[in-house]
Enzyme design. Sequence first.
Site, PDB file in Angstrom:
ATOM      1  N   GLU A  89       0.808  -1.207   0.000  1.00 34.76           N
ATOM      2  CA  GLU A  89       0.000   0.000   0.000  1.00 34.76           C
ATOM      3  C   GLU A  89       0.848   1.267   0.000  1.00 34.76           C
ATOM      4  O   GLU A  89       2.039   1.243   0.294  1.00 34.76           O
ATOM      5  CB  GLU A  89      -0.934   0.001   1.200  1.00 34.76           C
ATOM      6  N   CYS A 102       3.792   8.394   0.024  1.00 28.17           N
ATOM      7  CA  CYS A 102       4.416   7.473   0.964  1.00 28.17           C
ATOM      8  C   CYS A 102       4.497   6.113   0.291  1.00 28.17           C
ATOM      9  O   CYS A 102       3.481   5.585  -0.165  1.00 28.17           O
ATOM     10  CB  CYS A 102       3.536   7.419   2.221  1.00 28.17           C
ATOM     11  N   CYS A 113       7.425  -3.933  15.460  1.00 31.06           N
ATOM     12  CA  CYS A 113       7.170  -2.906  16.475  1.00 31.06           C
ATOM     13  C   CYS A 113       5.776  -3.135  17.077  1.00 31.06           C
ATOM     14  O   CYS A 113       4.845  -3.502  16.348  1.00 31.06           O
ATOM     15  CB  CYS A 113       7.272  -1.515  15.858  1.00 31.06           C
ATOM     16  N   CYS A 335       0.173   2.458   8.955  1.00 30.25           N
ATOM     17  CA  CYS A 335       0.964   1.509   8.167  1.00 30.25           C
ATOM     18  C   CYS A 335       0.349   0.116   8.175  1.00 30.25           C
ATOM     19  O   CYS A 335       0.130  -0.460   9.223  1.00 30.25           O
ATOM     20  CB  CYS A 335       2.348   1.361   8.766  1.00 30.25           C
TER      21      CYS A 335
HETATM   22  N1  SAH Z   1      10.210   1.045   9.156  1.00 27.71           N
HETATM   23  C1  SAH Z   1      10.366   2.456   9.073  1.00 27.71           C
HETATM   24  C2  SAH Z   1       9.340   3.161   8.209  1.00 27.71           C
HETATM   25  C3  SAH Z   1       7.904   2.757   8.253  1.00 27.71           C
HETATM   26  S1  SAH Z   1       6.759   3.311   9.427  1.00 27.71           S
HETATM   27  C4  SAH Z   1      10.411   3.065  10.432  1.00 27.71           C
HETATM   28  O1  SAH Z   1      10.257   2.345  11.399  1.00 27.71           O
HETATM   29  O2  SAH Z   1      10.664   4.254  10.545  1.00 27.71           O
HETATM   30  C5  SAH Z   1       6.584   5.041   9.399  1.00 27.71           C
HETATM   31  C6  SAH Z   1       6.352   5.607  10.805  1.00 27.71           C
HETATM   32  O3  SAH Z   1       5.057   5.278  11.318  1.00 27.71           O
HETATM   33  C7  SAH Z   1       7.336   5.087  11.828  1.00 27.71           C
HETATM   34  O4  SAH Z   1       7.753   6.135  12.635  1.00 27.71           O
HETATM   35  C8  SAH Z   1       6.508   4.098  12.611  1.00 27.71           C
HETATM   36  O5  SAH Z   1       7.071   3.841  13.846  1.00 27.71           O
HETATM   37  C9  SAH Z   1       5.179   4.797  12.642  1.00 27.71           C
HETATM   38  N2  SAH Z   1       4.023   3.955  12.928  1.00 27.71           N
HETATM   39  C10 SAH Z   1       3.808   2.663  12.612  1.00 27.71           C
HETATM   40  N3  SAH Z   1       2.614   2.253  13.051  1.00 27.71           N
HETATM   41  C11 SAH Z   1       2.056   3.307  13.654  1.00 27.71           C
HETATM   42  C12 SAH Z   1       0.814   3.519  14.316  1.00 27.71           C
HETATM   43  N4  SAH Z   1      -0.066   2.551  14.424  1.00 27.71           N
HETATM   44  N5  SAH Z   1       0.558   4.744  14.816  1.00 27.71           N
HETATM   45  C13 SAH Z   1       1.456   5.743  14.705  1.00 27.71           C
HETATM   46  N6  SAH Z   1       2.631   5.604  14.095  1.00 27.71           N
HETATM   47  C14 SAH Z   1       2.934   4.402  13.589  1.00 27.71           C
END
Ligand code: SAH
Length: 352
Positions: A89, A102, A113, A335
């Site tokens: 996506e 994005c 995470c 994401c």
């Molecule tokens: N893997 C990379 C890029 C992808 S995520 C990274 O970790 O930076 C892009 C951003 O969205 C990252 O800062 C991630 O931690 C955050 N993110 C992911 N899921 C999220 C959520 N449910 N709510 C808020 N931020 C989120």
Amino acid sequence: MKKILQDLSFKETEELVSAYGEKPYRAKQIFRAMHSGAEISEMTELSKSLRARLLEEFEDAPVKILQTVRSKDGTEKYLFSLLDGNVIEGVLMKYSYGNTQCVSTQVGCRMNCAFCASGLNGLVRNLSAGEIAAQIFRVNREQGASLENRKVTNVVLMGSGEPLDNYDNVVKFLRNINAENGINISHRNISLSTCGLVPEMKRLAAEGMQINLSVSLHNPFDVERRKIMPIAKKYTVSEILGACDFMFEKTGRRYIFEYSLIRGENDTRACADELIRLLSSRPCHVNLIRLNEVKERGLKATSDASAYAFLEMLEKGGLSATLRRRIGADIDGACGQLRNRYINDNFGEVNG
Ligand code: SAH
């Protein structure tokens, strides 16, 4: 499986054209057409025989738009299908200064995470440089743009996947997307977001590209950070800051920390104080985001009042910080959420 044309750099396109015994100007034609979002079968300015030859060696449409969802605020979320049936996506966010796309760099993610939907099923596979670029070519075309009048002006590598866990393909993508004969998006308009893979951050800094670095910090204390980000068991906050400083040394560009506010976890006075202690003398900015709640993950977003209070603490401490407005919240903005919903709707629960 055939190859992917969008993986080729301009130089590689020139070599291909020469190997085919075609006139050199064909390289520019092919490269321009591909960066405009055309598939091989649509490159009608090429001779029929050249098109047929290309189609013998290369796939016609490696990244297709499967679904587009438009938010009330203008944000557009795209679901793309890949040749092997995987879906990824992307989002196009519209701002007064231009449009930011994005893009995803992997199918799934192995960073896992605790708040993120992309890592729920682990990593499926890396995307090739061309599969990352084609997301942009397709969306730019979908917006009715041309190479001269681009509708995608900025790119963030913040979709599914950890870009630095797919290092070679991502760096190749960064070089190709910046090619003079192609869509030529300036590196200064590209942000790469990482959860903090320290060795790759240093390697990236040494590449000398003028891209913007974002680091997903989410907690300034190692012990706490390890609870929400498994990668923190490998690299400490202090090592991350060292890599950021090295990047600044190489590019002269200020870096950004992403900080998703999770209720009761990282929105405390102690966290704000530690951020101030660590960051106030550094050339950086803190981007606060209220957590986008992912039902499978069970974490709660900070209230709006606490988010503003946290912002104020950082600002009072001398940090440059902003609280990002919530965009596309009505279209599964977080994401991996749209992709997961699509998979669940079409193939049954995969996250159970
Ligand atoms: N893997 C990379 C890029 C992808 S995520 C990274 O970790 O930076 C892009 C951003 O969205 C990252 O800062 C991630 O931690 C955050 N993110 C992911 N899921 C999220 C959520 N449910 N709510 C808020 N931020 C989120």
